[in-house]
Design an enzyme around this catalytic site. Sequence first.
Site, short mmCIF file in Angstrom:
data_model
loop_
_atom_site.label_atom_id
_atom_site.label_comp_id
_atom_site.label_asym_id
_atom_site.label_seq_id
_atom_site.Cartn_x
_atom_site.Cartn_y
_atom_site.Cartn_z
N SER A 142 -4.85 -9.51 -2.94
CA SER A 142 -5.35 -10.48 -3.92
C SER A 142 -4.24 -11.46 -4.31
O SER A 142 -4.50 -12.45 -4.96
CB SER A 142 -5.85 -9.76 -5.17
OG SER A 142 -4.81 -8.98 -5.73
N GLU B 136 -12.15 -12.75 0.54
CA GLU B 136 -12.35 -13.67 -0.59
C GLU B 136 -11.20 -14.69 -0.64
O GLU B 136 -10.15 -14.47 -0.05
CB GLU B 136 -12.28 -12.90 -1.92
CG GLU B 136 -13.14 -11.67 -2.00
CD GLU B 136 -14.57 -11.98 -2.43
OE1 GLU B 136 -14.76 -13.04 -3.05
OE2 GLU B 136 -15.45 -11.17 -2.14
N GLY C 251 -5.45 -8.93 3.29
CA GLY C 251 -6.10 -8.03 2.32
C GLY C 251 -5.34 -7.85 1.03
O GLY C 251 -5.36 -6.77 0.45
N HIS D 229 5.74 -0.79 -2.83
CA HIS D 229 5.25 0.00 -3.97
C HIS D 229 5.36 1.50 -3.73
O HIS D 229 4.72 2.28 -4.44
CB HIS D 229 3.81 -0.41 -4.32
CG HIS D 229 3.72 -1.83 -4.82
ND1 HIS D 229 2.55 -2.53 -4.93
CD2 HIS D 229 4.70 -2.68 -5.25
CE1 HIS D 229 2.79 -3.75 -5.40
NE2 HIS D 229 4.09 -3.87 -5.59
N ASN E 186 0.83 -1.21 0.00
CA ASN E 186 0.00 0.00 0.00
C ASN E 186 0.86 1.25 0.00
O ASN E 186 1.90 1.31 0.65
CB ASN E 186 -0.92 0.00 1.22
CG ASN E 186 -1.87 -1.17 1.21
OD1 ASN E 186 -1.99 -1.84 0.18
ND2 ASN E 186 -2.52 -1.44 2.32
N VAL E 187 0.35 2.26 -0.70
CA VAL E 187 1.06 3.54 -0.76
C VAL E 187 0.33 4.59 0.06
O VAL E 187 0.70 5.76 0.05
CB VAL E 187 1.20 4.02 -2.24
CG1 VAL E 187 1.98 3.02 -3.07
CG2 VAL E 187 -0.18 4.27 -2.90
P1 OAD Z 1 -6.24 -5.79 -4.74
O1 OAD Z 1 -7.24 -4.72 -5.00
O2 OAD Z 1 -5.71 -6.56 -5.89
O3 OAD Z 1 -6.84 -6.85 -3.73
C1 OAD Z 1 -7.47 -6.47 -2.54
C2 OAD Z 1 -7.75 -7.72 -1.75
O4 OAD Z 1 -8.32 -7.33 -0.51
C3 OAD Z 1 -8.74 -8.68 -2.42
O5 OAD Z 1 -8.22 -10.00 -2.33
C4 OAD Z 1 -10.02 -8.52 -1.57
O6 OAD Z 1 -10.74 -9.74 -1.51
C5 OAD Z 1 -9.44 -8.16 -0.24
N1 OAD Z 1 -10.31 -7.36 0.65
C6 OAD Z 1 -11.20 -6.41 0.31
N2 OAD Z 1 -11.75 -5.85 1.40
C7 OAD Z 1 -11.18 -6.48 2.47
C8 OAD Z 1 -11.31 -6.35 3.89
N3 OAD Z 1 -12.14 -5.46 4.46
N4 OAD Z 1 -10.56 -7.16 4.67
C9 OAD Z 1 -9.72 -8.07 4.12
N5 OAD Z 1 -9.54 -8.24 2.79
C10 OAD Z 1 -10.27 -7.45 1.99
O7 OAD Z 1 -5.06 -5.11 -3.89
P2 OAD Z 1 -3.54 -5.60 -3.71
O8 OAD Z 1 -3.44 -7.06 -3.56
O9 OAD Z 1 -2.97 -4.75 -2.65
O10 OAD Z 1 0.13 -1.99 -7.40
O11 OAD Z 1 -2.95 -5.18 -5.10
C11 OAD Z 1 -1.59 -5.31 -5.32
C12 OAD Z 1 -1.10 -4.21 -6.21
O12 OAD Z 1 -1.89 -4.14 -7.40
C13 OAD Z 1 -1.24 -2.81 -5.62
O13 OAD Z 1 -0.18 -2.48 -4.75
C14 OAD Z 1 -1.21 -1.96 -6.86
C15 OAD Z 1 -2.18 -2.75 -7.68
O14 OAD Z 1 -2.13 -2.57 -9.05
C16 OAD Z 1 0.64 -0.92 -8.06
O15 OAD Z 1 0.01 0.10 -8.22
C17 OAD Z 1 2.02 -1.15 -8.55
#
Ligand code: OAD
Length: 245
Positions: free
Chosen positions: A195, A221, A193, A125, A108-109
């Site tokens: 994906s 999920e 949290g 990131h 997270n940023v």
């Molecule tokens: P994602 O948006 O890909 O995934 C978010 C995850 O959080 C999903 O698996 C959801 O099921 C889960 N989620 C949602 N609400 C939740 C909650 N209240 N409690 C627990 N889990 C929850 O985000 P990231 O995995 O962080 O990169 O994405 C990785 C990277 O992709 C980011 O850092 C960004 C993005 O493109 C860059 O910008 C380089």
Amino acid sequence: MAAESPDAPDLQRARDWLAHAASLAVLTGAGISAESGVPTFRGAGGLWKDHKPEDLATPEAFARDPRLVWEWYNSRRERLAPAQPNAAHRALVKLEIRIARFTLITQNVDGLHDRAGSGKTLKLHGDIWRLRCTVCGANWPDRRVPLPKLPPHCGCGGLARPGVVWFGEPLPEGMMKEAEHAVSDAEVLLAIGTSALVHPAAGLIPHAKHAGAKVIEINTEDTPYSGMVDCALRGPAGEVLPLLV
Ligand code: OAD
């Protein structure tokens, strides 16, 4: 699958591992900030539903139209500015105080771990609250919202860019090695949290598993690693994590 409450035996197992861990690594993703009102990237309402990463989050996009890219980052900063850390961010601070060998790794940023009071965080990131000069390389904090002039410039006159990592760019020098070292050393990895779709960060989950850590996933999920972790706890991080701490 929709989110449900985790089973009591699963919660108890995870609580026991954390209670006895001498070393802990934590990997967080956008989902940990969802309950602070910060949109995630994927899934319903995610940022990548309405925007294409290649238009806004690549070096090529910035070279093509720095103002457009900055308008998007500026609007994200405006949305983030009033967001407050939630119970999951705060629970990690408690774990950090309790466990001597603790490493927080985030994709997270948004700066919410800092605002919750976490110490050193490996921000794989980058940080949306920092700017970097594309000419002299200076790197500085700037929390102004909105930024007074887009695109912003450095004192040297060079164009400034957001202090984040874009698709196609390497992670900050040495940081991935430090993260890998931490997960290799950890008795427990908490993946919260994320994906687990974006590499190299996502690779830390199998890395920890192969190094012998107990891996606990907290997510609303399933993820590609849900089947290989030791304990997959389904539910919102702000509700589930405080139950473990
Ligand atoms: P994602 O948006 O890909 O995934 C978010 C995850 O959080 C999903 O698996 C959801 O099921 C889960 N989620 C949602 N609400 C939740 C909650 N209240 N409690 C627990 N889990 C929850 O985000 P990231 O995995 O962080 O990169 O994405 C990785 C990277 O992709 C980011 O850092 C960004 C993005 O493109 C860059 O910008 C380089």
